[in-house]
Scaffold this active site. Structure first.
Site, PDB file in Angstrom:
ATOM      1  N   ASP A  46      67.018  69.687   1.952  1.00  0.00           N
ATOM      2  CA  ASP A  46      65.680  70.118   2.553  1.00  0.00           C
ATOM      3  C   ASP A  46      64.840  68.569   2.481  1.00  0.00           C
ATOM      4  OD1 ASP A  46      62.930  70.775   2.078  1.00  0.00           O
ATOM      5  OD2 ASP A  46      63.550  72.162   0.995  1.00  0.00           O
ATOM      6  N   HIS A  47      64.722  68.872   3.605  1.00  0.00           N
ATOM      7  CA  HIS A  47      64.218  67.556   3.947  1.00  0.00           C
ATOM      8  C   HIS A  47      62.654  66.703   3.364  1.00  0.00           C
ATOM      9  CE1 HIS A  47      64.699  64.236   6.478  1.00  0.00           C
ATOM     10  NE2 HIS A  47      64.474  64.682   7.445  1.00  0.00           N
ATOM     11  N   ARG A  48      61.849  68.231   3.063  1.00  0.00           N
ATOM     12  CA  ARG A  48      60.728  67.646   2.193  1.00  0.00           C
ATOM     13  C   ARG A  48      60.672  66.442   1.388  1.00  0.00           C
ATOM     14  NH1 ARG A  48      58.679  73.996   1.205  1.00  0.00           N
ATOM     15  NH2 ARG A  48      61.246  73.642   0.648  1.00  0.00           N
TER      16      ARG A  48
ATOM     17  N   ILE B  73      64.339  65.659   0.882  1.00  0.00           N
ATOM     18  CA  ILE B  73      65.674  64.861   1.103  1.00  0.00           C
ATOM     19  C   ILE B  73      65.432  63.551   1.907  1.00  0.00           C
ATOM     20  CG2 ILE B  73      68.223  64.654   0.960  1.00  0.00           C
ATOM     21  CD1 ILE B  73      68.118  67.163  -0.871  1.00  0.00           C
TER      22      ILE B  73
END
Ligand code: COA
Length: 425
Positions: free
Chosen positions: A397-399, A401
């Site tokens: 989850d780029h939010r 990591i």
């Protein structure tokens, strides 16, 4: 000769006196149902569960309707049974039920595959408060209740809240695809396939719909990135094969998955962001290490969870994988075995592929996809050597990591798999 048998609500893993709501009846009077065919769908505060018939026969009478509240033991329907063998089976079941009021899921054969949804709405991710009528209305419109804040007491969602949500979404300046994502409505054109040749139409099973909704929701709501890398597992594989030979007589077989599950739990300790969940304003760090693994079953996909992997040895993990896989494939897994995961692994290694993008299993923030290990020529600064390389696809989850952190997590995992002595450090 025929006989009438009453099918009642079995133990579905909630308190026996607790009421559950009927959200769908799947059969009508006069229908012929098969043993294990779903007859009703109920909803507890934790999960939607399809209750199957426990024998085959013709529906003669239905005691309940959608919206009714029922408890364990409530009559569902009367079945006219024809076959002698089934009659014997039925009387055996009845005797068992009478002898043992604490009828287990295993005995009732309840179809818990549908409890994939229980992962969604378990203790760590509650369903928004709403009545069955409201949930039905939302389902009909394809509205995801997680996007709505209820206006009634305790944030309970009302029919009016759904109407307002749909109105606002349709009037908003968001793009058409955004709108449809929020509403869960597909904008794909309807095609008359019969124009091009003969076709066969099969209705989607409840389980397939639940899986589809969940995957769609996670894909649309979580910004996914996948980091692909490879681990040299030549030494680990040699060790695995020799250990399996030693334990052959004991009937214990360790697969790569057991080593992966343990190695992931070690990496989660080193990289706590991967063991977290996002709520509105906080990041929740978990201090336990429960790892889920995807199992491919006839009806779809299910993700049982192995708890406290950090405290387990590889052989115990291998035994647990076997136990949970067998339960899942025989529809005997319980809701509690599908809850509380911190991180999931989806292994297609026994089938094939070189990489894929696994979809994050919300509320988790990362998932590891494993493809088939293959021998490849690897350069050791002097010459090429044949090494067994295991492809690892880490979706995150780029939010929460960043790409660099994901690359570090995957590299750390690879270090452990390449030289498993690191797991002892
Ligand atoms: N590369 C090469 N071989 C692999 C491998 C890999 N990555 N992973 C497993 N294998 C081998 C195993 O070592 C075993 O070989 P062996 O008999 O020589 O020891 C063989 O494949 C069969 O393994 P399997 O019985 O499937 O065990 P497993 O522990 O690897 O996997 C499950 C168990 C339950 C995960 C697996 O059976 C399954 O259902 N996988 C599908 C999951 C899925 O559908 N994911 C997709 C989600 S989108």
């Amino acid at each position: 000769m025929s006989d009438i048998v009453k099918i009642t609500v079995p133990d579905i893993g909630v308190e026996s006196s607790k009421e559950i709501q009927v959200i769908e009846t799947l059969v009508s009077i006069g229908d012929t149902v098969k043993n294990q065919q779903g007859i009703i769908v109920v909803e507890s505060d934790k999960a939607s569960i399809e209750i199957p018939a426990t024998m085959s026969g013709k529906v003669k009478f239905i005691y309940i309707k959608t919206g009714d509240k029922i408890i364990q033991g409530s009559p569902i329907l009367d079945l006219e049974i024809e076959d002698l063998e089934i009659k014997i089976q039925s009387s055996k079941n009845l005797i068992k039920n009478e002898e043992n009021s604490d009828v287990s899921l295993e005995k009732t054969g309840i179809n818990l595959q549908n409890n994939l949804e229980s992962k969604d709405i378990s203790s760590y991710e509650k369903l928004p408060l709403s009545s069955p009528t409201v949930r039905k209305f939302a389902r009909e419109l394809g509205v995801n209740l997680n996007h709505i804040k209820g206006s009634a007491k305790n944030n309970r969602i009302t029919i009016n809240d759904i109407r307002e949500f749909v109105k606002n979404t349709l009037n908003s300046k968001s793009t058409a695809s955004n709108r449809n994502d929020l509403l869960g409505i597909s904008i794909l054109p309807k095609i008359d396939f019969e124009k091009f040749g003969s076709i066969e139409i099969k209705p989607l099973s409840t389980m397939r719909k639940i899986i589809g909704d969940k995957l769609h929701r996670n894909w649309v709501n979580i910004p996914h990135i996948t980091n692909n890398d490879e681990a040299d597992i030549t030494d680990l594989e040699n060790f695995r094969v020799s250990i399996n030979k030693e334990n052959e007589k004991l009937g214990i077989k360790i697969t790569i998955l057991a080593f992966l599950i343990k190695a992931v739990s070690i990496s989660l300790k080193e990289y706590p962001e991967f063991n977290s969940s996002l709520d509105e304003n906080n990041l929740i760090f978990k201090k336990y290490y429960n790892i889920g693994f995807a199992i491919d079953i006839k009806k779809g996909l299910i993700v049982p969870v192995i708890n406290n992997v950090d405290r387990m040895g590889i052989i115990d993990i291998a035994k647990k994988i076997k136990e949970l896989s067998e339960k899942a494939r025989n529809s005997k897994i319980s809701p509690s075995e599908l809850e509380g995961g911190c991180f999931s692994i989806s292994s297609l290694g026994n089938i094939g592929g070189t990489s894929f993008t696994p979809i994050i299993n919300s509320p988790e923030v990362a998932i590891l996809g494993v493809s088939k290990a293959q021998y490849k020529p690897m350069w050791n600064q002097e010459k090429f050597l044949p090494r067994l390389m295991l492809p690892l696809s880490l979706s995150y989850d780029h939010r929460i990591i960043d790409g660099a952190l994901a690359a570090r997590f995957n590299s750390n995992l690879i270090k452990i798999l390449t030289d498993y002595r690191r797991a002892l450090l």
